[in-house]
Design a protein around this motif. Structure first.
Motif, PDB file in Angstrom:
ATOM      1  N   SER A  59      21.804  40.634   2.453  1.00  0.00           N
ATOM      2  CA  SER A  59      21.517  41.761   3.392  1.00  0.00           C
ATOM      3  C   SER A  59      22.601  42.118   4.607  1.00  0.00           C
ATOM      4  O   SER A  59      23.612  41.151   4.823  1.00  0.00           O
ATOM      5  CB  SER A  59      20.232  41.460   4.249  1.00  0.00           C
ATOM      6  OG  SER A  59      20.673  40.430   5.145  1.00  0.00           O
ATOM      7  N   VAL A  60      22.762  43.225   5.060  1.00  0.00           N
ATOM      8  CA  VAL A  60      23.518  43.492   6.099  1.00  0.00           C
ATOM      9  C   VAL A  60      23.523  42.857   7.269  1.00  0.00           C
ATOM     10  O   VAL A  60      24.517  42.611   7.960  1.00  0.00           O
ATOM     11  CB  VAL A  60      23.535  45.206   6.119  1.00  0.00           C
ATOM     12  CG1 VAL A  60      24.510  45.491   7.270  1.00  0.00           C
ATOM     13  CG2 VAL A  60      23.863  45.793   4.917  1.00  0.00           C
ATOM     14  N   THR A  61      22.310  42.257   7.314  1.00  0.00           N
ATOM     15  CA  THR A  61      22.062  41.515   8.733  1.00  0.00           C
ATOM     16  C   THR A  61      22.824  40.275   8.567  1.00  0.00           C
ATOM     17  O   THR A  61      23.353  40.198   9.646  1.00  0.00           O
ATOM     18  CB  THR A  61      20.540  41.188   8.743  1.00  0.00           C
ATOM     19  OG1 THR A  61      19.936  42.320   8.465  1.00  0.00           O
ATOM     20  CG2 THR A  61      20.468  40.534   9.933  1.00  0.00           C
ATOM     21  N   ILE A  62      23.074  39.769   7.738  1.00  0.00           N
ATOM     22  CA  ILE A  62      23.949  38.635   7.409  1.00  0.00           C
ATOM     23  C   ILE A  62      25.300  39.111   7.875  1.00  0.00           C
ATOM     24  O   ILE A  62      26.121  38.321   8.939  1.00  0.00           O
ATOM     25  CB  ILE A  62      24.078  37.965   6.102  1.00  0.00           C
ATOM     26  CG1 ILE A  62      22.418  37.102   5.766  1.00  0.00           C
ATOM     27  CG2 ILE A  62      25.029  36.668   6.061  1.00  0.00           C
ATOM     28  CD1 ILE A  62      22.124  37.004   4.528  1.00  0.00           C
ATOM     29  N   THR A  63      25.703  40.046   7.413  1.00  0.00           N
ATOM     30  CA  THR A  63      27.312  40.427   7.683  1.00  0.00           C
ATOM     31  C   THR A  63      27.468  40.811   8.991  1.00  0.00           C
ATOM     32  O   THR A  63      28.435  40.269   9.709  1.00  0.00           O
ATOM     33  CB  THR A  63      27.562  41.733   6.522  1.00  0.00           C
ATOM     34  OG1 THR A  63      27.353  41.512   5.405  1.00  0.00           O
ATOM     35  CG2 THR A  63      28.853  41.964   7.002  1.00  0.00           C
ATOM     36  N   LEU A  64      26.476  41.329   9.837  1.00  0.00           N
ATOM     37  CA  LEU A  64      26.470  41.911  11.180  1.00  0.00           C
ATOM     38  C   LEU A  64      26.393  40.412  12.078  1.00  0.00           C
ATOM     39  O   LEU A  64      26.909  40.599  12.933  1.00  0.00           O
ATOM     40  CB  LEU A  64      25.284  42.844  11.549  1.00  0.00           C
ATOM     41  CG  LEU A  64      25.649  44.265  10.881  1.00  0.00           C
ATOM     42  CD1 LEU A  64      24.373  45.083  11.105  1.00  0.00           C
ATOM     43  CD2 LEU A  64      27.018  44.749  11.341  1.00  0.00           C
ATOM     44  N   GLU A  65      25.624  39.778  11.650  1.00  0.00           N
ATOM     45  CA  GLU A  65      25.477  38.574  12.457  1.00  0.00           C
ATOM     46  C   GLU A  65      26.687  37.636  12.472  1.00  0.00           C
ATOM     47  O   GLU A  65      26.864  37.081  13.554  1.00  0.00           O
ATOM     48  CB  GLU A  65      24.356  37.755  12.011  1.00  0.00           C
ATOM     49  CG  GLU A  65      22.965  38.257  12.632  1.00  0.00           C
ATOM     50  CD  GLU A  65      21.763  37.242  11.911  1.00  0.00           C
ATOM     51  OE1 GLU A  65      21.879  36.629  10.791  1.00  0.00           O
ATOM     52  OE2 GLU A  65      20.672  37.728  12.257  1.00  0.00           O
ATOM     53  N   THR A  66      27.667  37.764  11.554  1.00  0.00           N
ATOM     54  CA  THR A  66      28.504  37.001  11.513  1.00  0.00           C
ATOM     55  C   THR A  66      29.840  37.610  11.834  1.00  0.00           C
ATOM     56  O   THR A  66      30.841  37.093  12.593  1.00  0.00           O
ATOM     57  CB  THR A  66      28.901  36.505   9.910  1.00  0.00           C
ATOM     58  OG1 THR A  66      27.540  35.904   9.582  1.00  0.00           O
ATOM     59  CG2 THR A  66      29.924  35.505   9.763  1.00  0.00           C
ATOM     60  N   TYR A  67      29.769  38.866  11.554  1.00  0.00           N
ATOM     61  CA  TYR A  67      31.398  39.681  11.605  1.00  0.00           C
ATOM     62  C   TYR A  67      31.339  40.845  12.739  1.00  0.00           C
ATOM     63  O   TYR A  67      32.298  41.797  12.891  1.00  0.00           O
ATOM     64  CB  TYR A  67      31.872  40.117  10.331  1.00  0.00           C
ATOM     65  CG  TYR A  67      32.104  38.829   9.377  1.00  0.00           C
ATOM     66  CD1 TYR A  67      33.253  38.113   9.424  1.00  0.00           C
ATOM     67  CD2 TYR A  67      31.025  38.758   7.986  1.00  0.00           C
ATOM     68  CE1 TYR A  67      33.343  37.388   8.624  1.00  0.00           C
ATOM     69  CE2 TYR A  67      31.204  37.647   7.100  1.00  0.00           C
ATOM     70  CZ  TYR A  67      32.526  37.192   7.387  1.00  0.00           C
ATOM     71  OH  TYR A  67      32.889  35.936   6.623  1.00  0.00           O
ATOM     72  N   ALA A  68      30.242  41.054  13.382  1.00  0.00           N
ATOM     73  CA  ALA A  68      30.255  42.133  14.268  1.00  0.00           C
ATOM     74  C   ALA A  68      31.151  42.348  15.448  1.00  0.00           C
ATOM     75  O   ALA A  68      31.780  43.418  15.754  1.00  0.00           O
ATOM     76  CB  ALA A  68      28.646  42.384  15.006  1.00  0.00           C
ATOM     77  N   HIS A  69      31.639  41.119  15.811  1.00  0.00           N
ATOM     78  CA  HIS A  69      32.715  41.198  16.772  1.00  0.00           C
ATOM     79  C   HIS A  69      33.975  41.515  16.282  1.00  0.00           C
ATOM     80  O   HIS A  69      34.930  42.105  17.091  1.00  0.00           O
ATOM     81  CB  HIS A  69      33.031  39.801  17.251  1.00  0.00           C
ATOM     82  CG  HIS A  69      33.465  38.712  16.319  1.00  0.00           C
ATOM     83  ND1 HIS A  69      32.752  38.283  15.334  1.00  0.00           N
ATOM     84  CD2 HIS A  69      34.698  38.215  15.950  1.00  0.00           C
ATOM     85  CE1 HIS A  69      33.317  37.506  14.353  1.00  0.00           C
ATOM     86  NE2 HIS A  69      34.522  37.421  14.852  1.00  0.00           N
ATOM     87  N   PHE A  70      34.100  42.006  14.871  1.00  0.00           N
ATOM     88  CA  PHE A  70      35.358  42.597  14.143  1.00  0.00           C
ATOM     89  C   PHE A  70      35.255  44.069  14.399  1.00  0.00           C
ATOM     90  O   PHE A  70      36.386  44.743  13.978  1.00  0.00           O
ATOM     91  CB  PHE A  70      35.564  42.084  12.897  1.00  0.00           C
ATOM     92  CG  PHE A  70      35.949  40.698  12.824  1.00  0.00           C
ATOM     93  CD1 PHE A  70      37.334  40.368  13.195  1.00  0.00           C
ATOM     94  CD2 PHE A  70      35.275  39.841  11.840  1.00  0.00           C
ATOM     95  CE1 PHE A  70      37.915  39.169  12.921  1.00  0.00           C
ATOM     96  CE2 PHE A  70      35.883  38.446  11.850  1.00  0.00           C
ATOM     97  CZ  PHE A  70      37.113  38.303  12.466  1.00  0.00           C
ATOM     98  N   MET A  71      33.991  44.555  14.501  1.00  0.00           N
ATOM     99  CA  MET A  71      33.959  45.852  14.649  1.00  0.00           C
ATOM    100  C   MET A  71      34.608  46.718  15.664  1.00  0.00           C
ATOM    101  O   MET A  71      34.461  46.230  16.869  1.00  0.00           O
ATOM    102  CB  MET A  71      32.588  46.462  14.283  1.00  0.00           C
ATOM    103  CG  MET A  71      31.763  45.623  13.236  1.00  0.00           C
ATOM    104  SD  MET A  71      30.021  46.111  12.935  1.00  0.00           S
ATOM    105  CE  MET A  71      30.233  47.826  12.279  1.00  0.00           C
TER     106      MET A  71
END
Length: 95
Positions: free
Chosen positions: A59-71
């Protein structure tokens, strides 16, 4: 993976007598390259849904929880859009 890294001289060879065996080497594994890839993709504004799909996340949730600081922009696009919308409404002329 670790035998290949040891053979290439990137990490020390396995210590046979140690209970844990290998030296920690996470920074020399595919995880380092994976994080770099995601950082570059999100840093230039790539769609997080597309990046999540490429990573194979469930899910996108996994990506956001792990990598949101890169946005990028830390919400600047949203603030800019609201300011432009308010400017277009020309709120300065309302009584």
């Amino acid at each position: 993976m670790k035998p290949a890294l040891a053979a290439a001289g990137l990490i020390p060879a396995r210590k046979e007598r140690e209970s844990w065996g290998w030296e920690p080497s996470r920074e020399m594994t595919h995880h380092c390259w994976r994080h770099t890839y995601v950082g570059v993709q999100l840093g230039v504004g790539e769609d997080v849904v597309s990046v999540s799909h490429r990573l194979g996340h469930a899910s996108v949730t996994i990506t956001l929880e792990t990598y949101a600081h890169f946005m990028p922009d830390n919400g600047m696009r949203g603030r800019t859009a609201v300011e432009a919308w308010l400017g277009a409404a020309d709120v300065s002329k309302t009584p």
